[in-house]
Design an enzyme around this catalytic site. Structure first.
Site, PDB file in Angstrom:
ATOM      1  N   TYR A   1       5.472  -0.205  -2.510  1.00 29.92           N
ATOM      2  CA  TYR A   1       6.914  -0.202  -2.817  1.00 29.92           C
ATOM      3  C   TYR A   1       7.522   1.206  -2.972  1.00 29.92           C
ATOM      4  O   TYR A   1       6.798   2.175  -3.006  1.00 29.92           O
ATOM      5  CB  TYR A   1       7.270  -1.140  -3.963  1.00 29.92           C
ATOM      6  CG  TYR A   1       6.682  -0.943  -5.346  1.00 29.92           C
ATOM      7  CD1 TYR A   1       6.120   0.247  -5.770  1.00 29.92           C
ATOM      8  CD2 TYR A   1       6.726  -2.003  -6.255  1.00 29.92           C
ATOM      9  CE1 TYR A   1       5.627   0.368  -7.061  1.00 29.92           C
ATOM     10  CE2 TYR A   1       6.227  -1.884  -7.549  1.00 29.92           C
ATOM     11  CZ  TYR A   1       5.692  -0.693  -7.936  1.00 29.92           C
ATOM     12  OH  TYR A   1       5.219  -0.570  -9.202  1.00 29.92           O
ATOM     13  N   GLU A   2       8.817   1.246  -3.011  1.00 32.74           N
ATOM     14  CA  GLU A   2       9.581   2.506  -3.007  1.00 32.74           C
ATOM     15  C   GLU A   2       9.242   3.363  -1.792  1.00 32.74           C
ATOM     16  O   GLU A   2       9.131   4.587  -1.891  1.00 32.74           O
ATOM     17  CB  GLU A   2       9.325   3.311  -4.293  1.00 32.74           C
ATOM     18  CG  GLU A   2       9.672   2.625  -5.584  1.00 32.74           C
ATOM     19  CD  GLU A   2      11.102   2.127  -5.654  1.00 32.74           C
ATOM     20  OE1 GLU A   2      11.937   2.617  -4.864  1.00 32.74           O
ATOM     21  OE2 GLU A   2      11.368   1.237  -6.465  1.00 32.74           O
ATOM     22  N   GLY A   3       9.103   2.740  -0.658  1.00 32.29           N
ATOM     23  CA  GLY A   3       8.748   3.459   0.565  1.00 32.29           C
ATOM     24  C   GLY A   3       7.249   3.475   0.721  1.00 32.29           C
ATOM     25  O   GLY A   3       6.550   4.190  -0.004  1.00 32.29           O
TER      26      GLY A   3
END
Lengths: 283, 592
Positions: free
Chosen positions: B439-441
């Site tokens: 997550y978050e890229g």
């Protein structure tokens, strides 16, 4: 109302070591904590402050580094901290300590407002005497209630306190007049967690620091080593007992177990029966 | 379960000795945060994490969140723990004083975050997401919106979320379909579905403030047409209390591999009332402010989990009696030797440790730069600090989380079969760590960000904020015999990194696939080299005290271990980077 809590900075006994030769406590590198028994008294004071209003002052006597413990007490929620520190106090026993603390308490009362309750720890984990609180009560003529398991009511209007005191064989419910000196039992409450703003306030707080003179003590011969009649004659580690405990295997029934036990006793001390009979005939 | 103890000594070392925290207290706004203050905060945070959050980690994982008719219930004990957390003022730590925050430096907050992640990552998601939303609103919201929402978000009565992902678009947000239709009163009506929304619905706070990316009809195509909106669960009434229920509801929650006590929600927006945050069509910029902080935060999650796993592994390795040491029995009085006598067990423990402490130091360097950017009066210093944060953000996000997964896996391995079963809590760290790489890229995207955006930006200006300090350090210290064992390997790895950088820059200009083929390996090479810089500095700091203090002695030995046993990976990475994209890209798609 004004509550004052006397605390002591002590070495964390969980991390302490004893010098193998001198049998003295090796304090170097041992982290210090607030005497754990004091925390129950601090918590009780804070609870009653929150309930009936007023202020909690914490007081300690010790070297300048004892300010750390006062800051911890502020983090937990105390309003003001007073450190009593002076070279004259070094080596104080419980008599000299209660003398100095009583002077400081008087000064606190005069400076910051009349004290209603002085809370002390039941005892310390390093000295274990349980004498300082009662000493203060006597010197300041406070009602003294030790081993308190619950404070049920603090009544500022008629100046009384109602509480439960653990005594042999039961619990006493007592009511007495203020001002009073109370020592709380361990486990009588759950010490609160510090709030972040209290932690910040504590780190930045000015600790009121008094010398013997500041506290109004004129006769310093009553302080420190000179004012301490207690003499440590010898410190030693008890020699381990030579006899060892023995395991007795359980039998199938309680009777079997009891017989096995008696047999083991007779095997170890064959004359015990004769001795007991002889002893009994004397009555 | 492994009992978590916050590594306060090492945290203080990273903060004070390595990072040079005292510089920060000279900055306007930070004067009050001296060491005594910071110590008090760290100690209280440690107590909270050890005594309140850590005991709920395993039970929260076993129970998970409950969903019924749009309502989400967090696991037993979470509400009480959140109340304690909020009452203690912990939601306000790094927030602005004007909205009731404590204004604490980011550096200190990062250490507190690490403790939270070590003790209970799922719990940490709730205040963590709120803080991200707080930051975006604080940076871009109108004064009215800020006044209405920030005080309650700061004091933790209300929480926040970030709503970006939709069922058909995650990485590529230009494909977004959620619509925001302007209304006459200046507000908007939002309709659409967002998925994977952490803390989207729960029972911890009285209101939830969603920050939502959506497109205003008729706007530009792709990400250029995306705007940011604030959509509260309850619209505040005239007194600012939660009033009318807004048209945003949780449709379901996901059943996940890890962080099970964190609710991951499908959020349905059905004509929900929203308010524009920042300018129309500038939503991506605002969202990236949150994303960058969030990426650093996710890196810290990897670090926190690795630390928790390391503590468990060390305790077990000292306790577990099994077999005898290869060089002969070490504990004759015991039935067997503890497994810590074995070289391979030590290899595992020291690998965890060298990564963790190296990352903690790098984390502090980064946090100091963020603080410098926030508070430094000199614009040149601020730009330099911001450049460094730009280039190091993808490195921290990807490397810290890859490291977190590796280290937590090692933790299971040390426990053997007892790590694989659930009772001992070690496998949970692995499952919880797995999401941080995604997550978050996703970490692959971080590699592309480093090579594609950060490396080339402003003719290498970002890159120089990392390369110059390293080369200056090497120059200044390479002749010192006592540092030879540390600066030598650093110099060698740094040489490889410089060569790889040149190679990738050149090759990708001719063939763009070269950058993509090298990105993951390049990021790791980059990270390992920066960590070597950290370890060389720590060795330098600790050497003078190594004889008198076991803590410093262990530092120097760990530095040695890092140089001898972990840094040599850079050689292999250099080779794979040099190999280029050919073998991968020439492979026919049909042959897969």
């Amino acid at each position: 109302m004004h509550f004052v809590v006397c605390i002591k900075q002590v070495p964390d006994s969980a991390q302490i070591r004893v010098h193998p030769v001198t049998n003295t406590i090796m304090r170097q590198g041992v982290p210090t904590i607030i005497n754990p028994y004091d925390l129950f008294s601090l918590e009780e004071a804070l609870r009653w402050r929150d309930k009936v209003g007023g202020e909690v002052t914490v007081l300690t006597m010790g070297p300048p580094m004892a300010a750390d413990s006062l800051r911890k007490a502020l983090t937990i929620g105390a309003d003001r901290a007073v450190l009593l520190t002076d070279r004259f106090f070094a080596g104080s026993d419980t008599l000299a300590t209660s003398f100095a603390l009583s002077a400081a308490l008087q000064k606190i009362s005069d400076t910051f407002g009349k004290i209603d309750i002085v809370f002390c720890g039941k005892q310390t984990i390093d000295g274990d005497t349980a004498q300082v609180g009662p000493g203060i009560a006597k010197r300041l003529n406070l009602e003294q209630i030790t081993y308190v398991s619950a404070v049920n009511e603090v009544n500022g209007d008629n100046g009384t306190v109602t509480l439960e005191r653990r005594s042999e064989g039961g619990v006493q419910v007592l009511k007495t007049n203020l001002p009073a000196m109370i020592t709380m039992l361990e486990g009588s409450n759950t010490v609160r967690r510090g709030r972040i703003d209290d932690a910040l306030r504590a780190a930045r707080a000015q600790i009121v620091t008094w010398s013997a003179k500041d506290a109004g003590i004129e006769d310093v011969t009553k302080c420190g080593l000179r004012g301490s009649p207690t003499v440590v004659k010898k410190v030693f580690a008890p020699t381990p007992r030579a006899e060892k405990a023995a395991l007795v295997e359980l039998g199938e029934t309680p009777r079997d177990s009891a017989e096995a036990l008696i047999e083991a006793i007779f095997a170890k001390t064959p004359k015990i029966e004769d001795d007991l009979v002889k002893l009994a005939s004397g009555f | 379960m492994p009992a978590y103890k916050a590594p306060l000594r090492d945290m203080r070392y990273a903060l004070y000795d390595v990072m040079g925290y005292d510089d920060l207290t000279k900055l306007p706004g930070y004067e009050d945060f001296d060491r005594d203050t910071v110590d008090a905060v760290l100690e209280e945070a440690a107590k909270l994490c050890e005594e309140v959050l850590a005991p709920l980690n395993s039970s929260g994982d076993a129970e998970g969140c409950h969903y019924e008719n749009g309502v989400v219930r967090t696991p037993k004990g979470f509400k009480e723990a959140y109340d304690t957390f909020r009452d203690g003022g912990w939601t306000s730590l790094a927030c602005a004083p004007q909205y009731g925050g404590q204004g604490m430096p980011v550096s200190v907050n990062a250490l507190v975050e690490e403790m939270i992640c070590s003790s209970n990552l799922s719990f940490g998601m709730y205040p963590g997401l709120s803080h991200g939303a707080y930051k975006a609103l604080h940076a871009f919201g109108s004064k009215d919106l800020q006044d209405a929402y920030l005080p309650k978000m700061v004091d933790g009565t209300w929480s926040g979320t970030m709503c970006m992902t939709e069922p058909h678009c995650g990485t590529d947000l230009g494909q977004m379909r959620t619509k925001a239709v302007p209304q006459e009163d200046g507000s908007f009506r939002l309709t659409g579905t967002k998925i994977f929304i952490s803390a989207g619905e729960h029972d911890l706070t009285e209101n939830i403030v969603h920050l939502v990316l959506a497109k205003i009809p008729g706007g530009p195509k792709g990400t250029k047409g995306v705007s940011l909106f604030l959509v509260p669960k309850f619209l505040p009434d005239a007194q600012g209390r939660p009033g009318e229920r807004n048209g945003v509801r949780c449709g379901s929650i996901e059943h996940k591999m890890g962080i099970k006590a964190s609710s991951t929600c499908v959020m349905n927006f059905d004509d929900a009332k929203g308010f524009l945050v920042g300018e129309e069509h500038k939503g991506m910029k605002a969202m990236f402010t949150m994303m960058n902080t969030a990426r650093l935060g996710v890196g810290v999650q990897g670090l926190g989990l690795a630390e928790a796993s390391y503590q468990g592994a060390v305790a077990y390795a000292k306790d577990r009696l099994q077999g005898r040491a290869l060089s002969g029995a070490k504990f004759l009085e015991k039935a067997a030797d503890p497994i810590i006598v074995h070289p391979d067990v030590r290899r595992m423990l020291l690998t965890q440790r060298a990564y963790i402490e190296g990352c903690r130091a790098l984390g502090m360097w980064t946090a100091k730069s963020i603080d410098t950017y926030r508070m430094h009066p000199d614009p040149a210093e601020r730009t330099k600090a911001d450049d460094f944060v730009a280039v190091i953000t993808p490195v921290i996000k990807a490397f810290f989380t890859d490291m977190g997964f590796e280290a937590t896996n090692i933790g299971v391995q040390v426990f053997g079969g007892h790590g694989y079963i659930r009772d001992n809590g070690m496998e949970q760290f692995v499952r919880d760590a797995r999401i941080t790489q995604i997550y978050e890229g996703a970490n692959g995207i971080q590699g592309l960000d480093l090579i594609g955006r950060k490396m080339a930006a402003h003719a290498g200006r970002y890159l120089r904020t990392v390369f110059h300090p390293i080369s200056e350090y090497v120059e200044a210290n390479k002749a010192k015999p006592e540092l030879a064992d540390f600066v030598g390997p650093l110099q060698k790895a740094f040489g490889r990194l410089q060569q790889a950088t040149m190679h990738v820059a050149r090759a990708s200009m001719a063939r763009p696939d070269e950058a993509g083929a090298a990105s993951t390996d390049y990021l790791r090479l980059f990270a390992l080299t920066v960590l070597a810089f950290m370890w060389a500095r720590m060795a330098e700091i600790s050497l003078p005290h190594a004889d008198s203090d076991p803590f410093h002695k262990a530092k120097v030995m760990t530095a040695r271990f890092y140089m001898e046993r972990l840094l040599p990976q850079t050689g292999a990475l250099f080779s794979t980077i040099s190999a280029g994209s050919k073998t991968m890209m020439a492979f026919e798609e049909a042959a897969f």
